[in-house]
Design a protein around this motif. Structure first.
Motif, PDB file in Angstrom:
ATOM      1  N   LEU A  28      42.404  25.146  86.727  1.00  0.00           N
ATOM      2  CA  LEU A  28      43.244  24.473  85.739  1.00  0.00           C
ATOM      3  C   LEU A  28      43.950  23.276  86.366  1.00  0.00           C
ATOM      4  O   LEU A  28      44.000  22.191  85.774  1.00  0.00           O
ATOM      5  CB  LEU A  28      44.263  25.447  85.144  1.00  0.00           C
ATOM      6  CG  LEU A  28      45.233  24.839  84.127  1.00  0.00           C
ATOM      7  CD1 LEU A  28      44.494  24.264  82.920  1.00  0.00           C
ATOM      8  CD2 LEU A  28      46.250  25.887  83.693  1.00  0.00           C
ATOM      9  N   ASN A  29      44.464  23.444  87.580  1.00  0.00           N
ATOM     10  CA  ASN A  29      45.093  22.325  88.287  1.00  0.00           C
ATOM     11  C   ASN A  29      44.129  21.156  88.434  1.00  0.00           C
ATOM     12  O   ASN A  29      44.506  19.994  88.261  1.00  0.00           O
ATOM     13  CB  ASN A  29      45.570  22.744  89.680  1.00  0.00           C
ATOM     14  CG  ASN A  29      46.733  23.702  89.643  1.00  0.00           C
ATOM     15  OD1 ASN A  29      47.423  23.842  88.642  1.00  0.00           O
ATOM     16  ND2 ASN A  29      46.957  24.381  90.759  1.00  0.00           N
ATOM     17  N   LYS A  30      42.886  21.458  88.781  1.00  0.00           N
ATOM     18  CA  LYS A  30      41.887  20.403  88.992  1.00  0.00           C
ATOM     19  C   LYS A  30      41.525  19.700  87.684  1.00  0.00           C
ATOM     20  O   LYS A  30      41.321  18.486  87.652  1.00  0.00           O
ATOM     21  CB  LYS A  30      40.615  20.959  89.638  1.00  0.00           C
ATOM     22  CG  LYS A  30      40.819  21.709  90.931  1.00  0.00           C
ATOM     23  CD  LYS A  30      41.597  20.930  91.941  1.00  0.00           C
ATOM     24  CE  LYS A  30      41.792  21.754  93.189  1.00  0.00           C
ATOM     25  NZ  LYS A  30      42.991  21.380  93.927  1.00  0.00           N
ATOM     26  N   LEU A  31      41.426  20.456  86.600  1.00  0.00           N
ATOM     27  CA  LEU A  31      41.110  19.847  85.310  1.00  0.00           C
ATOM     28  C   LEU A  31      42.230  18.901  84.871  1.00  0.00           C
ATOM     29  O   LEU A  31      41.962  17.806  84.369  1.00  0.00           O
ATOM     30  CB  LEU A  31      40.868  20.930  84.258  1.00  0.00           C
ATOM     31  CG  LEU A  31      39.671  21.845  84.516  1.00  0.00           C
ATOM     32  CD1 LEU A  31      39.639  22.970  83.486  1.00  0.00           C
ATOM     33  CD2 LEU A  31      38.365  21.092  84.538  1.00  0.00           C
ATOM     34  N   GLN A  56      48.047  22.351 100.543  1.00  0.00           N
ATOM     35  CA  GLN A  56      47.031  22.758 101.524  1.00  0.00           C
ATOM     36  C   GLN A  56      45.616  22.818 100.946  1.00  0.00           C
ATOM     37  O   GLN A  56      44.662  22.420 101.585  1.00  0.00           O
ATOM     38  CB  GLN A  56      47.409  24.123 102.106  1.00  0.00           C
ATOM     39  CG  GLN A  56      46.441  24.621 103.153  1.00  0.00           C
ATOM     40  CD  GLN A  56      46.850  25.975 103.723  1.00  0.00           C
ATOM     41  OE1 GLN A  56      47.840  26.564 103.313  1.00  0.00           O
ATOM     42  NE2 GLN A  56      46.087  26.452 104.666  1.00  0.00           N
ATOM     43  N   TYR A  57      45.472  23.314  99.721  1.00  0.00           N
ATOM     44  CA  TYR A  57      44.129  23.497  99.156  1.00  0.00           C
ATOM     45  C   TYR A  57      43.778  22.488  98.079  1.00  0.00           C
ATOM     46  O   TYR A  57      42.755  22.607  97.436  1.00  0.00           O
ATOM     47  CB  TYR A  57      43.975  24.919  98.624  1.00  0.00           C
ATOM     48  CG  TYR A  57      44.118  25.943  99.712  1.00  0.00           C
ATOM     49  CD1 TYR A  57      43.150  26.063 100.706  1.00  0.00           C
ATOM     50  CD2 TYR A  57      45.237  26.758  99.782  1.00  0.00           C
ATOM     51  CE1 TYR A  57      43.284  26.990 101.728  1.00  0.00           C
ATOM     52  CE2 TYR A  57      45.379  27.692 100.794  1.00  0.00           C
ATOM     53  CZ  TYR A  57      44.399  27.797 101.765  1.00  0.00           C
ATOM     54  OH  TYR A  57      44.532  28.708 102.772  1.00  0.00           O
ATOM     55  N   VAL A 130      36.891  22.508  93.605  1.00  0.00           N
ATOM     56  CA  VAL A 130      37.733  22.208  94.771  1.00  0.00           C
ATOM     57  C   VAL A 130      36.964  21.329  95.752  1.00  0.00           C
ATOM     58  O   VAL A 130      37.478  20.308  96.231  1.00  0.00           O
ATOM     59  CB  VAL A 130      38.232  23.500  95.462  1.00  0.00           C
ATOM     60  CG1 VAL A 130      38.808  23.214  96.836  1.00  0.00           C
ATOM     61  CG2 VAL A 130      39.261  24.206  94.584  1.00  0.00           C
ATOM     62  N   ASP A 131      35.732  21.712  96.045  1.00  0.00           N
ATOM     63  CA  ASP A 131      34.909  20.909  96.962  1.00  0.00           C
ATOM     64  C   ASP A 131      34.754  19.476  96.462  1.00  0.00           C
ATOM     65  O   ASP A 131      34.828  18.530  97.248  1.00  0.00           O
ATOM     66  CB  ASP A 131      33.531  21.547  97.159  1.00  0.00           C
ATOM     67  CG  ASP A 131      33.574  22.834  97.965  1.00  0.00           C
ATOM     68  OD1 ASP A 131      34.621  23.134  98.590  1.00  0.00           O
ATOM     69  OD2 ASP A 131      32.549  23.557  97.959  1.00  0.00           O
ATOM     70  N   TYR A 141      43.082  10.508 101.062  1.00  0.00           N
ATOM     71  CA  TYR A 141      44.042   9.515 101.547  1.00  0.00           C
ATOM     72  C   TYR A 141      45.507   9.830 101.248  1.00  0.00           C
ATOM     73  O   TYR A 141      46.371   9.003 101.501  1.00  0.00           O
ATOM     74  CB  TYR A 141      43.683   8.129 101.002  1.00  0.00           C
ATOM     75  CG  TYR A 141      42.356   7.658 101.517  1.00  0.00           C
ATOM     76  CD1 TYR A 141      42.181   7.346 102.864  1.00  0.00           C
ATOM     77  CD2 TYR A 141      41.264   7.560 100.671  1.00  0.00           C
ATOM     78  CE1 TYR A 141      40.940   6.930 103.343  1.00  0.00           C
ATOM     79  CE2 TYR A 141      40.025   7.144 101.144  1.00  0.00           C
ATOM     80  CZ  TYR A 141      39.874   6.834 102.476  1.00  0.00           C
ATOM     81  OH  TYR A 141      38.652   6.426 102.946  1.00  0.00           O
ATOM     82  N   SER A 142      45.781  11.007 100.726  1.00  0.00           N
ATOM     83  CA  SER A 142      47.181  11.361 100.483  1.00  0.00           C
ATOM     84  C   SER A 142      47.662  12.301 101.590  1.00  0.00           C
ATOM     85  O   SER A 142      46.873  12.977 102.236  1.00  0.00           O
ATOM     86  CB  SER A 142      47.351  11.994  99.103  1.00  0.00           C
ATOM     87  OG  SER A 142      46.574  13.162  98.979  1.00  0.00           O
ATOM     88  N   GLU A 143      48.968  12.311 101.798  1.00  0.00           N
ATOM     89  CA  GLU A 143      49.547  13.103 102.874  1.00  0.00           C
ATOM     90  C   GLU A 143      49.967  14.478 102.370  1.00  0.00           C
ATOM     91  O   GLU A 143      50.463  14.611 101.249  1.00  0.00           O
ATOM     92  CB  GLU A 143      50.767  12.388 103.446  1.00  0.00           C
ATOM     93  CG  GLU A 143      50.455  11.093 104.153  1.00  0.00           C
ATOM     94  CD  GLU A 143      51.709  10.459 104.721  1.00  0.00           C
ATOM     95  OE1 GLU A 143      52.478  11.168 105.401  1.00  0.00           O
ATOM     96  OE2 GLU A 143      51.911   9.267 104.472  1.00  0.00           O
ATOM     97  N   ASP A 144      49.799  15.463 103.228  1.00  0.00           N
ATOM     98  CA  ASP A 144      50.167  16.833 102.907  1.00  0.00           C
ATOM     99  C   ASP A 144      51.637  16.905 102.487  1.00  0.00           C
ATOM    100  O   ASP A 144      52.511  16.372 103.155  1.00  0.00           O
ATOM    101  CB  ASP A 144      49.918  17.719 104.135  1.00  0.00           C
ATOM    102  CG  ASP A 144      50.095  19.191 103.820  1.00  0.00           C
ATOM    103  OD1 ASP A 144      49.706  19.622 102.717  1.00  0.00           O
ATOM    104  OD2 ASP A 144      50.628  19.913 104.687  1.00  0.00           O
TER     105      ASP A 144
END
Length: 166
Positions: A28-31, A56-57, A130-131, A141-144
């Protein structure tokens, strides 16, 4: 239509239309990420108005927990945590969708984008999406722990600009 209402109905749309068997919290986060970042790529602004944090993921909508809790407290969804391997898997059950039509909530472009995202990712499991997101500039290119810059969306090409989508 304000962004918080679009956010709410985007979540409900994905739960209803994007293969709930594979739709846990991470997918859901990815969508939502694709909805907002592709909209930004194509139009210069997101649909939900949400900020995304590099965790992290993957990229996570900053306010997703509040949005899901709101939907649950309003009686729209039920959040179910099912045992899965050594952890749990979050699943969402629609309880009360209401009587609003998507055309009353989303602009034509936004409805087409929601449809294109579900068409592309409906049968993808969580690890596949996720992959894919980890190959794209917003993740690379974004920071953790930092807010992700929408300008990085220009690199996303999994769904072409909607003028080219059949």
């Amino acid at each position: 239509m304000d962004n918080s209402n679009k956010y709410k109905f985007a979540i409900l749309y994905f739960i209803l239309n994007c293969n709930n068997d594979f739709l846990g919290a991470t997918k859901l986060n990815k969508l939502l990420y694709y909805l907002d970042f592709i909209s930004y790529r194509d139009r210069g602004h997101s649909v939900t108005g949400e900020s995304y944090v590099n965790k992290q993921y993957g990229l996570v909508p900053k306010d997703i927990e509040n949005q899901l809790n709101r939907l649950q407290s309003e009686g729209c969804i039920k959040i179910v945590n099912k045992p899965y391997e050594s952890r749990h898997k979050t699943q969402f059950v629609i309880k009360n969708y209401g009587d609003q039509e998507y055309s009353d909530i989303f602009e034509d472009y936004e409805q087409k984008l929601l449809d294109a995202i579900c068409k592309q990712f409906k049968e993808w499991n969580t690890s596949m999406i996720v992959d894919q997101t980890h190959l794209e500039a917003p993740w690379v290119y974004s920071e953790d722990g930092k807010i992700v810059d929408y300008e990085l969306s220009k690199d996303i090409d999994i769904i072409p600009p909607l003028s080219k989508v059949a």
